[in-house]
Design an enzyme around this catalytic site. Structure first.
Site, short mmCIF file in Angstrom:
data_model
loop_
_atom_site.label_atom_id
_atom_site.label_comp_id
_atom_site.label_asym_id
_atom_site.label_seq_id
_atom_site.Cartn_x
_atom_site.Cartn_y
_atom_site.Cartn_z
CD GLU A 62 18.88 68.59 69.32
OE1 GLU A 62 19.89 68.55 68.59
OE2 GLU A 62 18.90 68.35 70.53
CB CYS A 89 22.47 70.67 74.73
SG CYS A 89 22.42 71.88 73.42
CB ALA A 173 50.00 58.45 55.37
NE ARG A 205 47.48 69.32 59.40
CZ ARG A 205 48.51 69.61 58.64
NH1 ARG A 205 48.55 70.76 57.97
NH2 ARG A 205 49.51 68.77 58.52
CB THR A 217 57.25 64.90 62.65
OG1 THR A 217 56.93 63.53 62.89
CG2 THR A 217 56.43 65.41 61.50
CG ASP A 221 58.21 64.96 57.42
OD1 ASP A 221 59.25 64.40 57.01
OD2 ASP A 221 57.16 64.34 57.70
CG LEU A 225 52.26 70.58 62.08
CD1 LEU A 225 52.72 70.36 63.52
CD2 LEU A 225 51.70 69.29 61.50
N1 LIG Z 1 53.32 58.82 57.46
C1 LIG Z 1 52.97 59.68 58.39
O1 LIG Z 1 51.78 59.84 58.68
C2 LIG Z 1 54.05 60.47 59.08
C3 LIG Z 1 53.67 61.52 59.94
C4 LIG Z 1 54.68 62.23 60.57
C5 LIG Z 1 56.00 61.88 60.36
N2 LIG Z 1 56.30 60.87 59.51
C6 LIG Z 1 57.70 60.47 59.27
O2 LIG Z 1 58.26 60.04 60.49
C7 LIG Z 1 59.68 60.25 60.43
C8 LIG Z 1 60.10 60.81 61.76
O3 LIG Z 1 59.87 59.80 62.72
P1 LIG Z 1 60.16 59.98 64.26
O4 LIG Z 1 59.68 58.74 64.88
O5 LIG Z 1 61.53 60.43 64.46
O6 LIG Z 1 59.24 61.26 64.58
P2 LIG Z 1 58.30 61.66 65.80
O7 LIG Z 1 57.63 60.47 66.37
O8 LIG Z 1 57.46 62.75 65.28
O9 LIG Z 1 59.31 62.28 66.85
C9 LIG Z 1 59.97 61.45 67.72
C10 LIG Z 1 60.66 62.30 68.76
O10 LIG Z 1 59.71 62.92 69.61
C11 LIG Z 1 60.35 63.20 70.85
N3 LIG Z 1 59.50 62.81 71.96
C12 LIG Z 1 59.18 63.59 73.02
N4 LIG Z 1 58.46 62.93 73.90
C13 LIG Z 1 58.30 61.69 73.43
C14 LIG Z 1 57.64 60.54 73.94
N5 LIG Z 1 57.01 60.55 75.12
N6 LIG Z 1 57.69 59.43 73.20
C15 LIG Z 1 58.31 59.40 72.01
N7 LIG Z 1 58.94 60.47 71.48
C16 LIG Z 1 58.96 61.60 72.19
C17 LIG Z 1 61.63 62.38 70.86
O11 LIG Z 1 62.70 63.28 70.67
P3 LIG Z 1 63.39 63.95 71.95
O12 LIG Z 1 63.81 62.80 72.84
O13 LIG Z 1 64.48 64.76 71.43
O14 LIG Z 1 62.29 64.75 72.59
C18 LIG Z 1 61.51 61.48 69.66
O15 LIG Z 1 62.73 61.15 69.08
C19 LIG Z 1 59.93 61.17 59.29
O16 LIG Z 1 60.57 60.46 58.26
C20 LIG Z 1 58.58 61.63 58.84
O17 LIG Z 1 58.50 61.84 57.46
C21 LIG Z 1 55.34 60.16 58.88
#
Ligand SMILES: NC(=O)c1ccc[n+]([C@@H]2O[C@H](COP(=O)([O-])OP(=O)(O)OC[C@H]3O[C@@H](n4cnc5c(N)ncnc54)[C@H](OP(=O)(O)O)[C@@H]3O)[C@@H](O)[C@H]2O)c1
Length: 385
Positions: A62, A89, A173, A205, A217, A221, A225
């Site tokens: 609006e 609203c 991605a 963001r 992550t 990385d 953020l």
């Molecule tokens: N392409 C993209 O969009 C993108 C974006 C981000 C990252 N990445 C890539 O992803 C890779 C990292 O992968 P990742 O899987 O290790 O990273 P992630 O998913 O960001 O982190 C995983 C970690 O989060 C913690 N966590 C806490 N609570 C959780 C829950 N309820 N469920 C799952 N995890 C939980 C765990 O560590 P704890 O048990 O120690 O808490 C787990 O190991 C890197 O190579 C990065 O470059 C890609």
């Protein structure tokens, strides 16, 4: 509610409502969980200006339509009707109430396509307009919320209102094989998306209340953020790291002062009870707030509790920017409402692929488009429809 339709018949108003509703849907991924809304200002049966709600937290349709009418050649005293797909609203939210803007503009009649689904607001905007002497006409059936904004019906449904949790947008991605990390010799082994897609991430963001990522992550990385060019915001999203055992390094870039033109929200680290006290102190000294969250199988943080904590901290629209481990748990836990998937023309890759999840996913109102060299798919998830 009655209105004498001086200048336009019901059929013409109905088709205007339908076309406004259809055009408003183009902004669904930008405004959710807010509704898609379109509005038009009329003069003597002619549309003077149109407006749409086009950004979460941004001006309502609006107000956009009234501002566009102000910029037109038709003077204000000739505007006679405002047509809007959803009841205006009447309370202060992220923006002032639209009812006030309509009254301030001197509009004498309002045509509305749907009532507000929220029982606390339903009909209130229309009653306030009528009490102020505005003629109000409810013309249902042309811009039904079920068609224009099904996501908003879910967001305001009893079950979601009773157990509130933020609207989660998962953005990731992937390479052509569905992997979230590129081959080691591409994009420094980290970056998959084109410059254009990375720019869109900044815009996204800037339009969320919080960003959530996993410690994996952060370790791989070292992301900031933050919000930076081409976007900017005075209220950068809060940053949350899910890190059960406080593995986040105190010298991570998250804790650095943002550079010129860059803004970053406060950093909160969520860990399990019993985490190491020395690491806890070091992270607090680095600038983080550290909070405990209950565990799931004594391994990971319980995501339902994380969601509740985010809600209680006032975060309504949350961006999940994380690696495959946490992303899969969020997706399979039914806690994601909307996805944005960027596929880059990169062969191969490293790490887990989410192709199996995607194959089974029931997507609603999907949209495919190009962004630079990437293909972008946005959709709502049917778990919430
Ligand atoms: N392409 C993209 O969009 C993108 C974006 C981000 C990252 N990445 C890539 O992803 C890779 C990292 O992968 P990742 O899987 O290790 O990273 P992630 O998913 O960001 O982190 C995983 C970690 O989060 C913690 N966590 C806490 N609570 C959780 C829950 N309820 N469920 C799952 N995890 C939980 C765990 O560590 P704890 O048990 O120690 O808490 C787990 O190991 C890197 O190579 C990065 O470059 C890609």
């Amino acid at each position: 509610m009655n209105m004498t339709l001086h200048t336009l018949d019901q059929e013409a108003l109905g088709s205007l409502l339908a076309s406004l509703g259809k055009a408003a849907q183009d902004y669904r991924f930008e405004v959710a969980p807010n509704p898609c809304v379109g509005a038009a200002v009329l003069s003597g049966g002619q549309v003077v200006a149109q407006g749409f709600h086009s950004a979460y937290g941004g001006p309502h349709a609006e107000v956009v339509a009234l501002e566009a009418a102000e910029a037109s050649e038709v003077p204000r005293h000739l505007w006679d009707t405002l047509v809007v797909t959803l009841e205006p609203c009447s309370t202060q939210g992220k923006t002032p109430p639209c009812v006030e803007a309509i009254l301030a503009a001197g509009i004498r009649s309002v045509v509305v396509g749907s009532l507000d689904p929220n029982p606390r607001h339903r009909g209130r905007g229309l009653r306030l307009l009528q009490a102020a002497g505005v003629t109000v006409h409810l013309l249902e059936g042309f811009s039904r919320l079920e068609d224009v904004s099904p996501h908003f019906l879910r967001w305001t449904a009893d079950e979601r209102v009773r157990r509130p949790r933020p609207w989660v947008i998962a953005k990731w991605a992937q390479t052509m094989t569905g992997q979230l990390s590129p081959p080691a010799d591409v994009g420094l082994g980290r970056t998959i998306s084109s410059i254009e897609s990375l720019a869109e991430v900044q815009e996204l963001r800037a339009n969320v209340d919080a960003i959530v990522t996993g410690v994996g992550t952060v370790l791989h990385d070292d992301p900031r953020l933050t919000v930076r060019a081409p976007a900017s915001t005075d209220t950068p999203p809060a940053r949350y790291i899910l890190d059960a055992w406080l593995r986040t390094p105190p010298d991570a870039r998250l804790f650095q002062e943002p550079g010129p033109g860059e803004s970053g929200g406060p950093v909160t680290i969520l860990c399990l009870p019993g985490s190491n006290a020395v690491r806890w102190r070091a992270l607090e000294e680095a600038g983080a707030r550290v909070l405990r969250v209950r565990g799931e199988d004594r391994l990971h943080l319980r995501l339902l509790d994380v969601q509740q904590l985010l809600w209680l901290n006032g975060h309504r629209r949350v961006l999940l920017e994380t690696g495959p481990t946490l992303l899969r748990n969020y997706l399979e836990g039914g806690l994601v409402d909307q996805i944005k998937l960027v596929t880059a023309p990169i062969r191969g890759g490293r790490g887990e692929s989410l192709a199996d999840w995607l194959q089974e996913a029931r997507l609603k109102q999907p949209r495919m488009r190009e962004c630079g060299a990437d293909s972008v798919m946005e959709a709502f998830l049917s778990v919430n429809f």
